[in-house]
Enzyme design. Sequence first.
Site, PDB file in Angstrom:
ATOM      1  CD  GLU A   1      39.191  40.485  38.813  1.00  0.00           C
ATOM      2  OE1 GLU A   1      39.215  39.408  39.443  1.00  0.00           O
ATOM      3  OE2 GLU A   1      38.297  40.746  38.007  1.00  0.00           O
TER       4      GLU A   1
ATOM      5  CE1 TYR B   1      38.244  35.561  33.161  1.00  0.00           C
ATOM      6  CE2 TYR B   1      39.723  37.211  32.248  1.00  0.00           C
ATOM      7  CZ  TYR B   1      39.386  36.323  33.257  1.00  0.00           C
ATOM      8  OH  TYR B   1      40.191  36.213  34.356  1.00  0.00           O
ATOM      9  N   GLY B   2      34.556  37.547  32.289  1.00  0.00           N
ATOM     10  CA  GLY B   2      33.766  36.853  33.303  1.00  0.00           C
ATOM     11  C   GLY B   2      32.689  37.717  33.918  1.00  0.00           C
ATOM     12  CB  ALA B   3      31.784  38.147  37.472  1.00  0.00           C
ATOM     13  CG  LEU B   4      34.858  42.591  36.166  1.00  0.00           C
ATOM     14  CD1 LEU B   4      36.351  42.816  35.956  1.00  0.00           C
ATOM     15  CD2 LEU B   4      34.267  43.686  37.037  1.00  0.00           C
TER      16      LEU B   4
END
Length: 167
Positions: A92, A17-20
């Site tokens: 993470e 949902y983010g920087a990936l």
Amino acid sequence: MGQAKKVSSALSKLFVYGALKYGQPSNSILASSGNGFAKFWCKATTTQKLPLVIATRYNIPFLLNKPGVGYYVTGEIYEVDDRMLNSLDNLEDCEEIYTREMHDMNIGVGEGTVPCWVYLLQKYPENLLSLRYLSSYENSTTHPYIMRHRRTHKHPAQDDLTYEAQN
């Protein structure tokens, strides 16, 4: 003539949902075969409202484990092998910052849900709940994501959750 051995590695589904996500600063980690196997599967949204916030001096997107608060969060599902999951657990800081949990994700109207791994922030200071909630993350010049290799060791992310930007 011998039978060819069929090599199979069970793939897991992972919701990011983010920087990936594709086009975001850390997507190269998913794209690197040196980290394991990852293949885009589809776009999806969470089945529960969850708070997605940008926090720390590094502008890290965090999905807080607080069901019923925030928005349905849009992201992407990737099929990944165990090697990639291990690489991402390391990235993470699984167990230190995030936990990886199995949650159902909506894959489209009439398509139903699919169980996926997702990284959630379990323990966080209450002030994170006062930040602006997002339904989708995109890196921006307003809150530029700082890649891990560019972060200072003086302020590791897990010790920086209470940081508040000075406007």
